[in-house]
Scaffold this active site. Structure first.
Site, PDB file in Angstrom:
ATOM      1  N   ASP A 155       0.660  85.185  24.070  1.00  0.00           N
ATOM      2  CA  ASP A 155      -0.074  83.930  24.042  1.00  0.00           C
ATOM      3  C   ASP A 155      -1.540  84.271  24.344  1.00  0.00           C
ATOM      4  OD1 ASP A 155      -0.554  81.056  24.412  1.00  0.00           O
ATOM      5  OD2 ASP A 155      -0.667  81.541  26.533  1.00  0.00           O
ATOM      6  N   ASP A 180      -4.483  81.478  25.531  1.00  0.00           N
ATOM      7  CA  ASP A 180      -5.099  80.661  26.589  1.00  0.00           C
ATOM      8  C   ASP A 180      -4.344  80.796  27.908  1.00  0.00           C
ATOM      9  OD1 ASP A 180      -7.283  79.429  25.237  1.00  0.00           O
ATOM     10  OD2 ASP A 180      -5.888  78.088  24.210  1.00  0.00           O
TER      11      ASP A 180
END
Length: 286
Positions: free
Chosen positions: A38, A40
């Site tokens: 991922d 953020d």
């Protein structure tokens, strides 16, 4: 166990299992490894000195590319939907329609603003976005050993690419799958490309990228990095998993969510703004 695992931010439910997986990763070496991560609040920081750092979406929300009126609306959406996203009492299925609603509304607002493509680099430069400590070592080592890195983000792809470009780590071994903006011939935002990716539908996105994973059919060893329980499905498109180590960053509501995260991730890093643990594992493998 490794000394980095002694840090008080590190929580491991089953140390023996983790050791077993890491041994499998070491045995496979660089040629069998791939990273699925991922972006953020996983590769980027959640906070610096107690001050929240922006996500890819927040960079635009906080920039001078949007009017004050639009900013107010975006903030209102965040105040409405973010508590739902991290609510420990709701299932992912229950959160799903709210996430779709949030993204749809915020993306509609951005299109109304007629954002200009060539203004994005400046918005990133002026923002408070910050990659986690140790990011150079992380990206450079993976590049050096030609380990494929799949960044799978529910954020804004154009902003994400600009962040890693400005940080000097957008190497050829990195592939970004995210919500990419669709600009007209004058470089003005007119919509978004492809299917929406939000926090809780990464399973579908993973299956849409089976071509990418098929090309890496010999890379059956995976290190998965995420910060949400929705990120656990990011490797669902991988055809033949041999060993998978799931590392989860827990940034918010730590007390309420720690048990849940420890049930799902092999290693949980609570309020950890560094890549120290992943880097120490990569050092052993590569």
């Amino acid at each position: 166990m490794m000394p980095e695992f002694e840090k008080n931010t590190v929580h491991i439910r089953d140390p023996e299992r983790v050791e077993q997986i890491i041994c499998g990763l070491i045995k496979g070496g660089a040629s069998k490894l791939q990273i699925i991560t991922d972006f953020d609040m996983t590769l980027s920081r959640f906070a610096v000195n107690g001050k929240r750092c922006p996500s890819c979406h927040n960079i635009i929300d906080n920039s001078k590319l949007v009017t004050d009126d639009c900013r107010k609306k975006l903030v209102h959406l965040k105040e409405t939907y973010y508590p739902i996203e991290i609510d420990p009492h709701l299932t992912m299925e229950e959160k799903y329609p709210f996430m779709v609603e949030w993204y749809f509304k915020s993306h509609t607002l951005l299109v109304e603003q007629r954002l200009e493509k060539d203004k994005l680099p400046e918005a990133v430069r002026e923002s408070d976005v910050s990659l986690k400590e140790g990011y150079e070592q992380f990206f450079d080592r993976l590049h050096q050993h030609s380990v494929p890195v799949f960044i799978f983000s529910a954020g804004l792809g154009d902003v994400l690419e600009e962040i890693i470009r400005q940080a000097g780590v957008y190497h050829p071994n990195v592939k970004v799958v995210s919500n990419f903006m669709d600009f007209d011939d004058n470089g003005v935002l007119k919509g978004f490309k492809g299917e929406l990716i939000h926090v809780y539908n990464k399973h579908d996105g993973a299956l849409r990228n089976t071509e990418y994973f098929k090309q890496l059919k010999d890379n059956g060893n995976i290190i998965l990095l995420g910060d949400s329980l929705g990120d656990l499905t990011m490797a669902d498109g991988v055809p033949n998993v041999e060993n998978i180590l799931k590392i989860g960053y827990l940034n918010d509501k730590v007390e309420e969510l720690l048990e849940k995260y420890m049930d799902s991730y092999n290693i949980v890093l609570a309020r950890d703004e560094t890549l120290e643990v992943p880097n120490s594992i990569l050092q052993k493998i590569l």
